[in-house]
Design a protein around this motif. Sequence first.
Motif, PDB file in Angstrom:
ATOM      1  N   SER A 279       7.668 -30.910  31.234  1.00  0.00           N
ATOM      2  CA  SER A 279       8.921 -31.342  30.625  1.00  0.00           C
ATOM      3  C   SER A 279       9.699 -32.160  31.650  1.00  0.00           C
ATOM      4  O   SER A 279       9.707 -31.833  32.842  1.00  0.00           O
ATOM      5  CB  SER A 279       9.747 -30.130  30.194  1.00  0.00           C
ATOM      6  OG  SER A 279      10.956 -30.547  29.610  1.00  0.00           O
ATOM      7  N   ASP A 280      10.335 -33.229  31.182  1.00  0.00           N
ATOM      8  CA  ASP A 280      11.215 -33.987  32.060  1.00  0.00           C
ATOM      9  C   ASP A 280      12.640 -33.468  31.882  1.00  0.00           C
ATOM     10  O   ASP A 280      12.882 -32.509  31.164  1.00  0.00           O
ATOM     11  CB  ASP A 280      11.116 -35.498  31.794  1.00  0.00           C
ATOM     12  CG  ASP A 280      11.515 -35.871  30.377  1.00  0.00           C
ATOM     13  OD1 ASP A 280      12.140 -35.051  29.680  1.00  0.00           O
ATOM     14  OD2 ASP A 280      11.200 -36.987  29.958  1.00  0.00           O
ATOM     15  N   HIS A 281      13.586 -34.088  32.504  1.00  0.00           N
ATOM     16  CA  HIS A 281      14.975 -33.624  32.464  1.00  0.00           C
ATOM     17  C   HIS A 281      15.852 -34.416  31.491  1.00  0.00           C
ATOM     18  O   HIS A 281      17.055 -34.217  31.441  1.00  0.00           O
ATOM     19  CB  HIS A 281      15.575 -33.709  33.866  1.00  0.00           C
ATOM     20  CG  HIS A 281      15.665 -35.122  34.362  1.00  0.00           C
ATOM     21  ND1 HIS A 281      14.584 -35.785  34.871  1.00  0.00           N
ATOM     22  CD2 HIS A 281      16.696 -35.990  34.391  1.00  0.00           C
ATOM     23  CE1 HIS A 281      14.961 -37.014  35.202  1.00  0.00           C
ATOM     24  NE2 HIS A 281      16.234 -37.158  34.922  1.00  0.00           N
ATOM     25  N   VAL A 282      15.264 -35.274  30.672  1.00  0.00           N
ATOM     26  CA  VAL A 282      16.052 -36.192  29.849  1.00  0.00           C
ATOM     27  C   VAL A 282      16.639 -35.524  28.609  1.00  0.00           C
ATOM     28  O   VAL A 282      17.842 -35.528  28.404  1.00  0.00           O
ATOM     29  CB  VAL A 282      15.195 -37.420  29.452  1.00  0.00           C
ATOM     30  CG1 VAL A 282      15.986 -38.359  28.566  1.00  0.00           C
ATOM     31  CG2 VAL A 282      14.720 -38.153  30.700  1.00  0.00           C
ATOM     32  N   ASN A 283      15.831 -34.963  27.747  1.00  0.00           N
ATOM     33  CA  ASN A 283      16.304 -34.349  26.503  1.00  0.00           C
ATOM     34  C   ASN A 283      15.848 -32.905  26.443  1.00  0.00           C
ATOM     35  O   ASN A 283      14.796 -32.552  26.959  1.00  0.00           O
ATOM     36  CB  ASN A 283      15.745 -35.079  25.277  1.00  0.00           C
ATOM     37  CG  ASN A 283      16.299 -36.472  25.154  1.00  0.00           C
ATOM     38  OD1 ASN A 283      17.496 -36.681  25.286  1.00  0.00           O
ATOM     39  ND2 ASN A 283      15.424 -37.435  24.917  1.00  0.00           N
ATOM     40  N   SER A 284      16.632 -32.089  25.759  1.00  0.00           N
ATOM     41  CA  SER A 284      16.262 -30.683  25.558  1.00  0.00           C
ATOM     42  C   SER A 284      16.189 -30.400  24.072  1.00  0.00           C
ATOM     43  O   SER A 284      17.175 -30.537  23.361  1.00  0.00           O
ATOM     44  CB  SER A 284      17.289 -29.751  26.200  1.00  0.00           C
ATOM     45  OG  SER A 284      17.286 -29.885  27.589  1.00  0.00           O
ATOM     46  N   LEU A 285      15.001 -30.010  23.612  1.00  0.00           N
ATOM     47  CA  LEU A 285      14.831 -29.559  22.238  1.00  0.00           C
ATOM     48  C   LEU A 285      14.548 -28.054  22.290  1.00  0.00           C
ATOM     49  O   LEU A 285      14.634 -27.440  23.349  1.00  0.00           O
ATOM     50  CB  LEU A 285      13.727 -30.350  21.549  1.00  0.00           C
ATOM     51  CG  LEU A 285      14.029 -31.852  21.412  1.00  0.00           C
ATOM     52  CD1 LEU A 285      12.863 -32.586  20.810  1.00  0.00           C
ATOM     53  CD2 LEU A 285      15.280 -32.087  20.581  1.00  0.00           C
ATOM     54  N   SER A 286      14.169 -27.458  21.195  1.00  0.00           N
ATOM     55  CA  SER A 286      14.081 -25.998  21.150  1.00  0.00           C
ATOM     56  C   SER A 286      12.807 -25.404  21.749  1.00  0.00           C
ATOM     57  O   SER A 286      12.694 -24.202  21.889  1.00  0.00           O
ATOM     58  CB  SER A 286      14.265 -25.511  19.715  1.00  0.00           C
ATOM     59  OG  SER A 286      13.331 -26.103  18.857  1.00  0.00           O
ATOM     60  N   GLY A 287      11.802 -26.230  22.110  1.00  0.00           N
ATOM     61  CA  GLY A 287      10.608 -25.720  22.778  1.00  0.00           C
ATOM     62  C   GLY A 287       9.541 -25.237  21.825  1.00  0.00           C
ATOM     63  O   GLY A 287       9.375 -25.763  20.736  1.00  0.00           O
ATOM     64  N   PHE A 288       8.801 -24.185  22.246  1.00  0.00           N
ATOM     65  CA  PHE A 288       7.705 -23.707  21.404  1.00  0.00           C
ATOM     66  C   PHE A 288       7.473 -22.217  21.578  1.00  0.00           C
ATOM     67  O   PHE A 288       7.849 -21.621  22.580  1.00  0.00           O
ATOM     68  CB  PHE A 288       6.414 -24.481  21.673  1.00  0.00           C
ATOM     69  CG  PHE A 288       5.918 -24.409  23.090  1.00  0.00           C
ATOM     70  CD1 PHE A 288       5.101 -23.369  23.503  1.00  0.00           C
ATOM     71  CD2 PHE A 288       6.239 -25.386  24.005  1.00  0.00           C
ATOM     72  CE1 PHE A 288       4.625 -23.308  24.804  1.00  0.00           C
ATOM     73  CE2 PHE A 288       5.769 -25.343  25.304  1.00  0.00           C
ATOM     74  CZ  PHE A 288       4.963 -24.293  25.700  1.00  0.00           C
TER      75      PHE A 288
END
Length: 91
Positions: A72-81
């Motif tokens: 994962s990069d540090h740009v966007n955060s979504l809910s993951g898995f």
Amino acid sequence: MTKQSRSNPFICGVRMRSNHFKLEPPIWTPLGGACSDYLQAPGCGFLCGEINFVWTSLYQPAATSQKFHFHSDHVNSLSGFLIEYEQLYHC
């Protein structure tokens, strides 16, 4: 990186089932899609975006483990898995 260990020699593979999977969508380039956040599974390639899947990964004959890599990069955060793993005795 996660390592799935083979607890006994009668286990022939691992089945993965996504309960939830939401990472950044792929970026489309002239050479195809590319993922900035991804899960890399044996024999499956790079998984990204919002998907539901069931995947079976077989152990090589003498292998004692399989490796799964999440990036994962540090740009966007979504809910993951959230993924269930099941060791298989019949492949």
